[in-house]
Write a protein that holds these residues in place. Sequence first.
Motif, PDB file in Angstrom:
ATOM      1  N   GLN A 133      55.947  85.348  21.257  1.00  0.00           N
ATOM      2  CA  GLN A 133      54.630  85.794  20.824  1.00  0.00           C
ATOM      3  C   GLN A 133      54.583  87.308  20.934  1.00  0.00           C
ATOM      4  O   GLN A 133      55.400  87.929  21.621  1.00  0.00           O
ATOM      5  CB  GLN A 133      53.538  85.159  21.690  1.00  0.00           C
ATOM      6  CG  GLN A 133      53.549  85.611  23.147  1.00  0.00           C
ATOM      7  CD  GLN A 133      52.420  85.006  23.957  1.00  0.00           C
ATOM      8  OE1 GLN A 133      51.768  84.078  23.519  1.00  0.00           O
ATOM      9  NE2 GLN A 133      52.201  85.553  25.144  1.00  0.00           N
ATOM     10  N   ILE A 134      53.616  87.911  20.239  1.00  0.00           N
ATOM     11  CA  ILE A 134      53.443  89.369  20.256  1.00  0.00           C
ATOM     12  C   ILE A 134      52.176  89.707  21.028  1.00  0.00           C
ATOM     13  O   ILE A 134      51.101  89.238  20.661  1.00  0.00           O
ATOM     14  CB  ILE A 134      53.337  89.929  18.823  1.00  0.00           C
ATOM     15  CG1 ILE A 134      54.547  89.499  17.987  1.00  0.00           C
ATOM     16  CG2 ILE A 134      53.193  91.442  18.845  1.00  0.00           C
ATOM     17  CD1 ILE A 134      55.859  90.094  18.417  1.00  0.00           C
ATOM     18  N   PRO A 135      52.258  90.501  22.105  1.00  0.00           N
ATOM     19  CA  PRO A 135      53.481  91.013  22.727  1.00  0.00           C
ATOM     20  C   PRO A 135      54.199  89.941  23.543  1.00  0.00           C
ATOM     21  O   PRO A 135      53.575  88.986  24.016  1.00  0.00           O
ATOM     22  CB  PRO A 135      52.966  92.142  23.625  1.00  0.00           C
ATOM     23  CG  PRO A 135      51.572  91.734  23.963  1.00  0.00           C
ATOM     24  CD  PRO A 135      51.042  91.017  22.761  1.00  0.00           C
ATOM     25  N   GLY A 136      55.503  90.120  23.702  1.00  0.00           N
ATOM     26  CA  GLY A 136      56.311  89.173  24.453  1.00  0.00           C
ATOM     27  C   GLY A 136      56.257  89.429  25.948  1.00  0.00           C
ATOM     28  O   GLY A 136      55.630  90.381  26.420  1.00  0.00           O
ATOM     29  N   PRO A 137      56.928  88.563  26.725  1.00  0.00           N
ATOM     30  CA  PRO A 137      56.845  88.662  28.193  1.00  0.00           C
ATOM     31  C   PRO A 137      57.372  89.972  28.761  1.00  0.00           C
ATOM     32  O   PRO A 137      56.810  90.508  29.711  1.00  0.00           O
ATOM     33  CB  PRO A 137      57.667  87.461  28.673  1.00  0.00           C
ATOM     34  CG  PRO A 137      58.508  87.045  27.508  1.00  0.00           C
ATOM     35  CD  PRO A 137      57.722  87.397  26.298  1.00  0.00           C
ATOM     36  N   ARG A 138      58.461  90.491  28.219  1.00  0.00           N
ATOM     37  CA  ARG A 138      58.995  91.743  28.728  1.00  0.00           C
ATOM     38  C   ARG A 138      58.050  92.902  28.426  1.00  0.00           C
ATOM     39  O   ARG A 138      57.822  93.769  29.275  1.00  0.00           O
ATOM     40  CB  ARG A 138      60.375  92.000  28.118  1.00  0.00           C
ATOM     41  CG  ARG A 138      61.020  93.300  28.531  1.00  0.00           C
ATOM     42  CD  ARG A 138      61.443  93.293  29.981  1.00  0.00           C
ATOM     43  NE  ARG A 138      62.144  94.548  30.298  1.00  0.00           N
ATOM     44  CZ  ARG A 138      61.938  95.254  31.388  1.00  0.00           C
ATOM     45  NH1 ARG A 138      61.062  94.842  32.286  1.00  0.00           N
ATOM     46  NH2 ARG A 138      62.617  96.355  31.607  1.00  0.00           N
ATOM     47  N   SER A 139      57.463  92.916  27.220  1.00  0.00           N
ATOM     48  CA  SER A 139      56.470  93.941  26.892  1.00  0.00           C
ATOM     49  C   SER A 139      55.255  93.827  27.798  1.00  0.00           C
ATOM     50  O   SER A 139      54.698  94.840  28.242  1.00  0.00           O
ATOM     51  CB  SER A 139      56.037  93.820  25.429  1.00  0.00           C
ATOM     52  OG  SER A 139      56.989  94.392  24.559  1.00  0.00           O
ATOM     53  N   ALA A 140      54.835  92.596  28.081  1.00  0.00           N
ATOM     54  CA  ALA A 140      53.683  92.391  28.965  1.00  0.00           C
ATOM     55  C   ALA A 140      53.969  92.935  30.364  1.00  0.00           C
ATOM     56  O   ALA A 140      53.091  93.532  31.008  1.00  0.00           O
ATOM     57  CB  ALA A 140      53.332  90.909  29.026  1.00  0.00           C
ATOM     58  N   GLU A 141      55.203  92.749  30.821  1.00  0.00           N
ATOM     59  CA  GLU A 141      55.597  93.272  32.131  1.00  0.00           C
ATOM     60  C   GLU A 141      55.555  94.799  32.139  1.00  0.00           C
ATOM     61  O   GLU A 141      55.045  95.419  33.090  1.00  0.00           O
ATOM     62  CB  GLU A 141      57.010  92.782  32.454  1.00  0.00           C
ATOM     63  CG  GLU A 141      57.573  93.288  33.758  1.00  0.00           C
ATOM     64  CD  GLU A 141      59.019  92.862  33.938  1.00  0.00           C
ATOM     65  OE1 GLU A 141      59.807  93.664  34.499  1.00  0.00           O
ATOM     66  OE2 GLU A 141      59.376  91.742  33.520  1.00  0.00           O
ATOM     67  N   LEU A 142      56.080  95.401  31.081  1.00  0.00           N
ATOM     68  CA  LEU A 142      56.052  96.861  30.988  1.00  0.00           C
ATOM     69  C   LEU A 142      54.628  97.389  30.869  1.00  0.00           C
ATOM     70  O   LEU A 142      54.310  98.462  31.394  1.00  0.00           O
ATOM     71  CB  LEU A 142      56.893  97.322  29.803  1.00  0.00           C
ATOM     72  CG  LEU A 142      58.406  97.127  29.942  1.00  0.00           C
ATOM     73  CD1 LEU A 142      59.111  97.429  28.630  1.00  0.00           C
ATOM     74  CD2 LEU A 142      58.962  97.995  31.059  1.00  0.00           C
ATOM     75  N   GLN A 143      53.760  96.642  30.199  1.00  0.00           N
ATOM     76  CA  GLN A 143      52.373  97.063  30.068  1.00  0.00           C
ATOM     77  C   GLN A 143      51.687  97.113  31.431  1.00  0.00           C
ATOM     78  O   GLN A 143      50.850  97.989  31.680  1.00  0.00           O
ATOM     79  CB  GLN A 143      51.619  96.143  29.115  1.00  0.00           C
ATOM     80  CG  GLN A 143      50.167  96.510  28.878  1.00  0.00           C
ATOM     81  CD  GLN A 143      49.971  97.821  28.127  1.00  0.00           C
ATOM     82  OE1 GLN A 143      50.936  98.470  27.730  1.00  0.00           O
ATOM     83  NE2 GLN A 143      48.725  98.223  27.935  1.00  0.00           N
ATOM     84  N   GLN A 144      52.040  96.203  32.313  1.00  0.00           N
ATOM     85  CA  GLN A 144      51.486  96.238  33.664  1.00  0.00           C
ATOM     86  C   GLN A 144      51.937  97.493  34.402  1.00  0.00           C
ATOM     87  O   GLN A 144      51.164  98.102  35.147  1.00  0.00           O
ATOM     88  CB  GLN A 144      51.895  94.980  34.439  1.00  0.00           C
ATOM     89  CG  GLN A 144      51.220  93.714  33.946  1.00  0.00           C
ATOM     90  CD  GLN A 144      49.697  93.832  33.942  1.00  0.00           C
ATOM     91  OE1 GLN A 144      49.085  94.172  34.965  1.00  0.00           O
ATOM     92  NE2 GLN A 144      49.088  93.577  32.791  1.00  0.00           N
ATOM     93  N   ARG A 145      53.173  97.898  34.191  1.00  0.00           N
ATOM     94  CA  ARG A 145      53.645  99.149  34.784  1.00  0.00           C
ATOM     95  C   ARG A 145      52.917 100.343  34.178  1.00  0.00           C
ATOM     96  O   ARG A 145      52.603 101.311  34.884  1.00  0.00           O
ATOM     97  CB  ARG A 145      55.146  99.281  34.587  1.00  0.00           C
ATOM     98  CG  ARG A 145      55.952  98.316  35.438  1.00  0.00           C
ATOM     99  CD  ARG A 145      57.410  98.261  35.022  1.00  0.00           C
ATOM    100  NE  ARG A 145      58.063  99.566  35.071  1.00  0.00           N
ATOM    101  CZ  ARG A 145      59.305  99.786  34.639  1.00  0.00           C
ATOM    102  NH1 ARG A 145      60.019  98.790  34.138  1.00  0.00           N
ATOM    103  NH2 ARG A 145      59.822 100.995  34.708  1.00  0.00           N
ATOM    104  N   LYS A 146      52.622 100.266  32.893  1.00  0.00           N
ATOM    105  CA  LYS A 146      51.860 101.337  32.241  1.00  0.00           C
ATOM    106  C   LYS A 146      50.488 101.455  32.872  1.00  0.00           C
ATOM    107  O   LYS A 146      50.009 102.551  33.183  1.00  0.00           O
ATOM    108  CB  LYS A 146      51.753 101.054  30.743  1.00  0.00           C
ATOM    109  CG  LYS A 146      51.034 102.128  29.930  1.00  0.00           C
ATOM    110  CD  LYS A 146      49.600 101.806  29.650  1.00  0.00           C
ATOM    111  CE  LYS A 146      48.984 102.821  28.690  1.00  0.00           C
ATOM    112  NZ  LYS A 146      47.518 102.650  28.558  1.00  0.00           N
ATOM    113  N   PRO A 183      50.503  96.940  22.410  1.00  0.00           N
ATOM    114  CA  PRO A 183      51.367  97.106  23.590  1.00  0.00           C
ATOM    115  C   PRO A 183      52.692  96.365  23.465  1.00  0.00           C
ATOM    116  O   PRO A 183      53.038  95.500  24.278  1.00  0.00           O
ATOM    117  CB  PRO A 183      50.500  96.565  24.725  1.00  0.00           C
ATOM    118  CG  PRO A 183      49.631  95.542  24.086  1.00  0.00           C
ATOM    119  CD  PRO A 183      49.350  96.065  22.697  1.00  0.00           C
ATOM    120  N   VAL A 184      53.437  96.698  22.439  1.00  0.00           N
ATOM    121  CA  VAL A 184      54.779  96.178  22.231  1.00  0.00           C
ATOM    122  C   VAL A 184      55.741  97.328  22.500  1.00  0.00           C
ATOM    123  O   VAL A 184      55.643  98.379  21.863  1.00  0.00           O
ATOM    124  CB  VAL A 184      54.935  95.646  20.787  1.00  0.00           C
ATOM    125  CG1 VAL A 184      56.393  95.476  20.427  1.00  0.00           C
ATOM    126  CG2 VAL A 184      54.197  94.327  20.630  1.00  0.00           C
TER     127      VAL A 184
END
Length: 446
Positions: free
Chosen positions: A13-26, A39-40
């Motif tokens: 799905q968009i955004p994917g799990p890795r992008s979601a993880e990076l978004q939390q760091r953002k 947030p991709v």
Amino acid sequence: MSDITQQRTLSTQIPGPRSAELQQRKLATVSDGVGTGLPVYVERAEGGILRDVDGNQLIDLASGIAVTTVGNRNPRVMEAVRRQVEDFTHTCFMVTPYEEYLQVCEALAELTPGDHAKKSALFNSGAEAVENAVKIARHATGRTAVVAFEHGYHGRTNLTMALTAKNMPYKDGFGPFAPEVYRAPMAYPYRWPTGPKQCADEAFEAFTSTVHAQVGEHNTAAVIIEPIQGEGGFIVPPEGWLRRVSEWCTEHGILLIADEVQSGFCRTGDWFACEHEGVVPDLMTTAKGIAGGMPLAAVTGRAELMDAVHGGGLGGTYGGNPVACAAALASIESMREDDLCARAKEIEAILTARLQTLADKTGVIGDIRGRGAMVAAELVSDLDLKTPAAELTAAVNKACHARGVVTLTCGTYGNVFRFLPPLTISDELLGEAMDVLDEAFAEALG
């Protein structure tokens, strides 16, 4: 060799799990004031495709907001940057200069409109270029007032926020702004009160009377205009209006600054949008598409104006960075060799035909406008009343994102879809993106 195929691929799905993880760091470390439309997180890009950290490949209809005009990982740009990095990355042109800066200024003198002697100064961003264009205009004329237009966007620095028309999100809470900036009505055919046929004459009269009554021609250093407005909604003034503004400025000793930051470098089917009517500005600002993704901007103008500023009055530590200059020269070569002005017109034909079909089918597109690969559709909930449909626009945008197409909205009322694909995008990829847009409209309209 690249491993990016020029096709849309959805692995998650968009955004994917890795992008979601990076978004939390953002969210934990980046100011909330720095927004993210989609947030991709991209790990690689080429041509018209962005590949994210989850392996999804998204079709790029944004070009980083009209920056990667020659496509991501353009071979000429990559090779030029590689060569320059091997030589040196920085000296500061004001300390010890280098030829690449000169070559960019020579190219700008050749490419920009007019056969008069021209000079340039290089900077980092569009806002920086605009700010320096105003400095030059004030210094050269001895006047202080600057006139901008409704719906205009010129940047996020204090002076450029004063020039920018839209409050949210650009200006709200950031004042007070730089003084001696005035705003005139914009020639906006679709929303002109008495209709598009009267727009050219009435808008010109409104502009000149505003300057006369509120500013005084003798106090006005410059009029700054985007030949096609960007963030304001890709507003294209009626034929002849810009030329009349230019001639009126000349008559009154006022400098015309063409802000071509978003519209320049083949984006509209000409090297610069003001060429469409043969308008030759006194000063021009460029950035975005100039350097294939590297940060570079310029003010180019009549030599006598550019030389009016005292030595040391213009510049900046990173302005005209050698790596960015090398990228710009390679980008310009690509634009010439690949005839990207012609390609922009081909993209225009594809986009406008598909958007017209969509307008006929949905009944919610009030206006389709733009030139070249700078095209927009204004969404309304009532075609007669022209009621801005901001919520629908946001819903369509979200649906496009979920399907793997990077789209952008704009406009004073938040109801304009804008299309800024790289000029190297294939017809097939562009067609697929428009198929997705059809699906997104169907979903948003229920």
